[in-house]
Design a protein around this motif. Structure first.
Motif, PDB file in Angstrom:
ATOM      1  N   ASN A  79     -42.148 -34.842  46.279  1.00  0.00           N
ATOM      2  CA  ASN A  79     -43.100 -34.105  47.103  1.00  0.00           C
ATOM      3  C   ASN A  79     -43.423 -32.774  46.416  1.00  0.00           C
ATOM      4  O   ASN A  79     -42.504 -31.979  46.156  1.00  0.00           O
ATOM      5  CB  ASN A  79     -42.465 -33.863  48.481  1.00  0.00           C
ATOM      6  N   PRO A  80     -44.706 -32.493  46.128  1.00  0.00           N
ATOM      7  CA  PRO A  80     -45.058 -31.230  45.479  1.00  0.00           C
ATOM      8  C   PRO A  80     -44.588 -30.004  46.262  1.00  0.00           C
ATOM      9  O   PRO A  80     -44.275 -28.967  45.662  1.00  0.00           O
ATOM     10  CB  PRO A  80     -46.589 -31.270  45.403  1.00  0.00           C
ATOM     11  N   VAL A  86     -32.050 -35.392  40.788  1.00  0.00           N
ATOM     12  CA  VAL A  86     -31.708 -35.127  39.384  1.00  0.00           C
ATOM     13  C   VAL A  86     -32.819 -34.314  38.731  1.00  0.00           C
ATOM     14  O   VAL A  86     -32.560 -33.325  38.027  1.00  0.00           O
ATOM     15  CB  VAL A  86     -31.437 -36.448  38.632  1.00  0.00           C
ATOM     16  N   GLU A  87     -34.065 -34.690  38.963  1.00  0.00           N
ATOM     17  CA  GLU A  87     -35.185 -33.933  38.393  1.00  0.00           C
ATOM     18  C   GLU A  87     -35.249 -32.526  38.972  1.00  0.00           C
ATOM     19  O   GLU A  87     -35.513 -31.564  38.247  1.00  0.00           O
ATOM     20  CB  GLU A  87     -36.514 -34.664  38.613  1.00  0.00           C
ATOM     21  N   LEU A  88     -35.002 -32.389  40.270  1.00  0.00           N
ATOM     22  CA  LEU A  88     -35.020 -31.055  40.880  1.00  0.00           C
ATOM     23  C   LEU A  88     -33.932 -30.168  40.285  1.00  0.00           C
ATOM     24  O   LEU A  88     -34.151 -28.962  40.086  1.00  0.00           O
ATOM     25  CB  LEU A  88     -34.850 -31.148  42.396  1.00  0.00           C
ATOM     26  N   LEU A  89     -32.777 -30.725  39.996  1.00  0.00           N
ATOM     27  CA  LEU A  89     -31.706 -29.939  39.382  1.00  0.00           C
ATOM     28  C   LEU A  89     -32.119 -29.471  37.989  1.00  0.00           C
ATOM     29  O   LEU A  89     -31.844 -28.325  37.602  1.00  0.00           O
ATOM     30  CB  LEU A  89     -30.415 -30.752  39.315  1.00  0.00           C
ATOM     31  N   ALA A 146     -40.818 -35.415  37.765  1.00  0.00           N
ATOM     32  CA  ALA A 146     -40.524 -35.488  39.201  1.00  0.00           C
ATOM     33  C   ALA A 146     -41.732 -35.986  39.981  1.00  0.00           C
ATOM     34  O   ALA A 146     -41.597 -36.833  40.878  1.00  0.00           O
ATOM     35  CB  ALA A 146     -40.083 -34.116  39.719  1.00  0.00           C
ATOM     36  N   LEU A 147     -42.898 -35.503  39.648  1.00  0.00           N
ATOM     37  CA  LEU A 147     -44.115 -35.938  40.346  1.00  0.00           C
ATOM     38  C   LEU A 147     -44.389 -37.423  40.082  1.00  0.00           C
ATOM     39  O   LEU A 147     -44.753 -38.158  41.002  1.00  0.00           O
ATOM     40  CB  LEU A 147     -45.310 -35.078  39.923  1.00  0.00           C
ATOM     41  N   LYS A 148     -44.191 -37.872  38.843  1.00  0.00           N
ATOM     42  CA  LYS A 148     -44.380 -39.287  38.513  1.00  0.00           C
ATOM     43  C   LYS A 148     -43.423 -40.180  39.295  1.00  0.00           C
ATOM     44  O   LYS A 148     -43.748 -41.300  39.644  1.00  0.00           O
ATOM     45  CB  LYS A 148     -44.174 -39.530  37.013  1.00  0.00           C
ATOM     46  N   LYS A 149     -42.215 -39.662  39.562  1.00  0.00           N
ATOM     47  CA  LYS A 149     -41.216 -40.436  40.307  1.00  0.00           C
ATOM     48  C   LYS A 149     -41.449 -40.372  41.820  1.00  0.00           C
ATOM     49  O   LYS A 149     -40.729 -41.031  42.572  1.00  0.00           O
ATOM     50  CB  LYS A 149     -39.804 -39.927  39.974  1.00  0.00           C
ATOM     51  N   GLY A 150     -42.433 -39.575  42.241  1.00  0.00           N
ATOM     52  CA  GLY A 150     -42.778 -39.522  43.656  1.00  0.00           C
ATOM     53  C   GLY A 150     -42.276 -38.309  44.413  1.00  0.00           C
ATOM     54  O   GLY A 150     -42.309 -38.283  45.643  1.00  0.00           O
ATOM     55  N   ILE A 162     -41.077 -29.062  45.215  1.00  0.00           N
ATOM     56  CA  ILE A 162     -41.078 -28.385  43.918  1.00  0.00           C
ATOM     57  C   ILE A 162     -41.558 -26.945  44.095  1.00  0.00           C
ATOM     58  O   ILE A 162     -40.982 -26.018  43.519  1.00  0.00           O
ATOM     59  CB  ILE A 162     -41.950 -29.150  42.900  1.00  0.00           C
ATOM     60  N   ALA A 163     -42.575 -26.753  44.905  1.00  0.00           N
ATOM     61  CA  ALA A 163     -43.143 -25.413  45.111  1.00  0.00           C
ATOM     62  C   ALA A 163     -42.135 -24.442  45.713  1.00  0.00           C
ATOM     63  O   ALA A 163     -42.119 -23.263  45.360  1.00  0.00           O
ATOM     64  CB  ALA A 163     -44.386 -25.498  45.989  1.00  0.00           C
ATOM     65  N   VAL A 164     -41.292 -24.921  46.606  1.00  0.00           N
ATOM     66  CA  VAL A 164     -40.344 -24.024  47.281  1.00  0.00           C
ATOM     67  C   VAL A 164     -38.949 -24.049  46.653  1.00  0.00           C
ATOM     68  O   VAL A 164     -38.039 -23.402  47.164  1.00  0.00           O
ATOM     69  CB  VAL A 164     -40.249 -24.326  48.794  1.00  0.00           C
ATOM     70  N   LEU A 165     -38.801 -24.741  45.555  1.00  0.00           N
ATOM     71  CA  LEU A 165     -37.484 -24.905  44.948  1.00  0.00           C
ATOM     72  C   LEU A 165     -36.746 -23.586  44.693  1.00  0.00           C
ATOM     73  O   LEU A 165     -35.544 -23.501  44.970  1.00  0.00           O
ATOM     74  CB  LEU A 165     -37.594 -25.737  43.670  1.00  0.00           C
ATOM     75  N   PRO A 166     -37.399 -22.531  44.197  1.00  0.00           N
ATOM     76  CA  PRO A 166     -36.655 -21.281  44.004  1.00  0.00           C
ATOM     77  C   PRO A 166     -36.092 -20.697  45.301  1.00  0.00           C
ATOM     78  O   PRO A 166     -35.141 -19.920  45.263  1.00  0.00           O
ATOM     79  CB  PRO A 166     -37.695 -20.334  43.386  1.00  0.00           C
TER      80      PRO A 166
END
Length: 152
Positions: free
Chosen positions: A71-72, A41-44, A65-69, A75-79
């Motif tokens: 993986n950084p 949900v946070e990634l979306l 997202a980071l607080k919920k655990g 997030i870094a590769v999300l695009p």
């Protein structure tokens, strides 16, 4: 950039903003009931905010997202999620649908994108993803229009 002070539309008209917050809470509940992972949900939310260029929402949801655990690295590769092995089939289907909904000004949600989501997600999950994208796009537009400040 102009020197004109932007109106914070959430403060100017607090009732609609409170309604948007309430809608967001309902959508979060629907996503949980549909079995969507809170990290997804946070990634979306992050992905929609990346597409919309909303720095305020990007910072907020990356921190969440980071607080919920989360993986950084994800997030870094999300695009470039489609080019990595970091994401499950469910993640990929939800991300693809979110991108399609967020980019609706470029054309309708294509049958190809919708069918790809329907191959993996339940009807309840498709609906929850669509509502998440809809609400996140609304928040992005509030923040971008009002130029919510983002400073270190």
């Amino acid at each position: 950039m102009t020197d004109t002070q932007r109106v914070n539309i959430g403060k100017q008209h607090p009732a609609p903003y409170k309604t948007l917050l309430a809608l967001s809470a309902e959508v979060e509940s629907a996503a949980a009931a549909a079995g969507l992972d809170p990290l997804l949900v946070e990634l979306l939310k992050i992905r929609a905010s990346q597409i919309n260029g909303c720095a305020f929402c990007l910072r907020m949801h990356t921190r969440d997202a980071l607080k919920k655990g989360e993986n950084p690295d994800r997030i870094a590769v999300l695009p470039a999620w489609a080019e990595t092995g970091y994401f499950s089939d469910t993640d990929r289907a939800a991300l693809r649908l979110t991108e399609s909904i967020t980019g609706v000004s470029d054309g309708q949600v294509s049958d190809e994108d919708y069918d790809a989501a329907a191959d993996v997600l339940t009807a309840e999950q498709i609906s929850a993803v669509a509502w998440l994208a809809t609400v996140m796009n609304a928040f992005n537009r509030v923040a971008v229009t009002s130029r919510y400040p983002v400073r270190s």
